[in-house]
Scaffold this active site. Sequence first.
Site, PDB file in Angstrom:
ATOM      1  N   MET A   1      96.988 101.595 -24.776  1.00 13.31           N
ATOM      2  CA  MET A   1      97.359 102.171 -26.066  1.00 13.31           C
ATOM      3  C   MET A   1      96.318 101.812 -27.125  1.00 13.31           C
ATOM      4  O   MET A   1      96.065 102.581 -28.036  1.00 13.31           O
ATOM      5  CB  MET A   1      98.730 101.658 -26.506  1.00 13.31           C
ATOM      6  CG  MET A   1      99.890 102.253 -25.744  1.00 13.31           C
ATOM      7  SD  MET A   1     101.460 101.780 -26.464  1.00 13.31           S
ATOM      8  CE  MET A   1     101.562 100.078 -25.970  1.00 13.31           C
ATOM      9  N   CYS A   2      95.725 100.612 -27.005  1.00 10.91           N
ATOM     10  CA  CYS A   2      94.715 100.185 -27.949  1.00 10.91           C
ATOM     11  C   CYS A   2      93.332 100.535 -27.392  1.00 10.91           C
ATOM     12  O   CYS A   2      93.123 100.537 -26.181  1.00 10.91           O
ATOM     13  CB  CYS A   2      94.800  98.678 -28.187  1.00 10.91           C
ATOM     14  SG  CYS A   2      96.378  98.123 -28.842  1.00 10.91           S
TER      15      CYS A   2
END
Length: 693
Positions: free
Chosen positions: A553-554
């Site tokens: 997600m990052c």
Amino acid sequence: MPIVQFAPFSSLIQPSFWHELTSLKVDVLRLSDEALPISGSYSVGRSVTDRESGKEIALGCNLSVGSESFDKGYKVTAGSVPASGTFKNYNTIEEFKAADKTALFNQEAVKIWDHILATRDTALLNHFLLITYADLKKYKYYYWFAFPAFVSKPAWEIAEEGWKDAIDEFSAEDLSSIQEQIRSHPSPLPFFLVRNDAKISPVEDYSTFFESTPPSSRTIAFIDPSANPTNPGWPLRNLLAYLRALYPETTSTVRVLCWRDTETHSSSWRSRFGVLEMGGVPSDEKVRPSAVGWEKNPQGKLGPRVADLAPMMDPTRHAIVLSVRKHRRLNYLRRLANQAVDLNLKLMRWRILPSLDLEKISTTKCLLLGAGTLGCYVARTLMGWGVRTITLADSAHVSFSNPVRQPLFEFEDCLDGGKPKAQCAAARLKKIYPGINASGHMLSIPMPGHPVPSASVAQTKAEVEKLEALIAEHDVVFLLMDSRESRWLPTVIAAAKGKIVINAALGFDTFLVMRHGPRGSSVRPNGARLGCYYCNDIVAPSDSLTDRTLDQMCTVTRPGLASIASSTAVELLASLLQHPDGLHAAAPPPNQDPSSHHQDSGGSVLGLVPHQLRGYLAQFRNLHIVGAAYDRCTGCSETVLQTYEKEGFEMMLKAFNDPKYLPTLTGLDKLYDEGEAALESVDWDEEDGDADF
């Protein structure tokens, strides 16, 4: 007789627990969803007195966990009882939602039952299950507790006398003696036995301790976390199941002492007493009964809860009031800034680059799609080049992980759920230099592979129209988003409208910076058009965002990479703007001598104007790459652009909803078929015998 009603456990989570979970997730668990042991505790039930009515109000039947719950040497405070548990953290919210809750619950129930039969130990009677998902970007923690308790069939009933105060059954001296024995016992006693002589012993000693004691003088006791006068706490359920499983001959009627006292009382005792009886013919005691125990959410329904710690990060803020004198001084400093902000640029023209066209750069209107790490650095570097119009678009809010990596945000921007990134970044640009024309837009870009529900079509159409308007109003579009598919829509729109597109994407220690080739031009040395971000792909953009773990997600990169890539992207634009052919500037051949960067060598006054730059930070190396446009490209091919110009939003909607639409439209599906046919037509030469590898 009335059926016994039990007060269920309620979870009580200390804030320190979430801090510890965060550390555990980042430093230990990482991507592991392995089940771990966990500990909790509870104490006797408590109540408060209502000031108006004078009535006693029972508090929750709480089981508490804290930062020490993950410690192997977990110790409870004096007067509390330990409870063991199983902890399981999921990597994505999708995994958390899709987890087989029934299987997990039954697994813990079986564990409790098998432990009873195999060991006659009561250590797991208060066993619990905790499943979580930690959204560390937003400081939100999703969790669900289960406290497995066995269902008695037939149900237990309370004798006609009902529940009564313990002092009505035991003398004050006996109760005081029991209290002292509980306190002096070397280990906590969640369950214990009481004889008529007021002596106590662990439940595990049932056979020997009650050997010569008549049933009417045997009492089963437990530390009761409930303060309800008629509803004993949850631990009693498994204690009764334990007794029925191991001692069925003598436990069809049970004298129960619900211990609720923490100190010796001179006048009153809170503990309760009652006689319980089986309400019918007992079932087979050796067969594991069914179990219940998932905790209900605050709405009273079976479902997980959410702990939002973001508001806890908000310290007390004080309004800053400037005096009139300070306001005047601020205006004066702004005027000085207007004069000094371009000083470095103007000094370039003194000796180094007399032909540098600063006005061409300063009047260029730049649209930044993405206001994250890349967006912040690109905006700052554009300001350094004197660009006066910068528009940012993003759909996210500033989170606590952003300010250290994204230089346009501060800690205060994360509070109260976080400010909208684009608007916040634009406001910070104005604070840095008030003369900038900066604006921010909250905008979610629709993407291929992300279907649009019928109820959201109107909203999606509005978002597409807003994006089209923004691109039309600007000269340059920077694609600075996190995902591959989010770049598709602006790629198509910008290509159709003839805009400069600068793309920047990051890996862990690699980056790609490229300019998209303009439509209908021949800007390669061999006369071919330069490709776009999608021209090297034979796979159409699709959903790459669903069910991702935290590291997916990052954008996980080396910290310096974003600033390097962002600066490179802006410098590429500056070189392109200074080239006499502008958007149609030819790309230098990959083998051209990097020192040959002057205008007479095909460059601009600032040097080369490459098509693609691929950087490798591990080797501190950059490669110049030239790629031709692909006639089946899903982003810039004439087939796609003409369909967009003809059908508009309807074409976009098909691309969003149907993953096969773009391959079919561009002919990529036929390419797949051609590849399969080519492989099948090859006459493979197979040799007999074993191959020598």
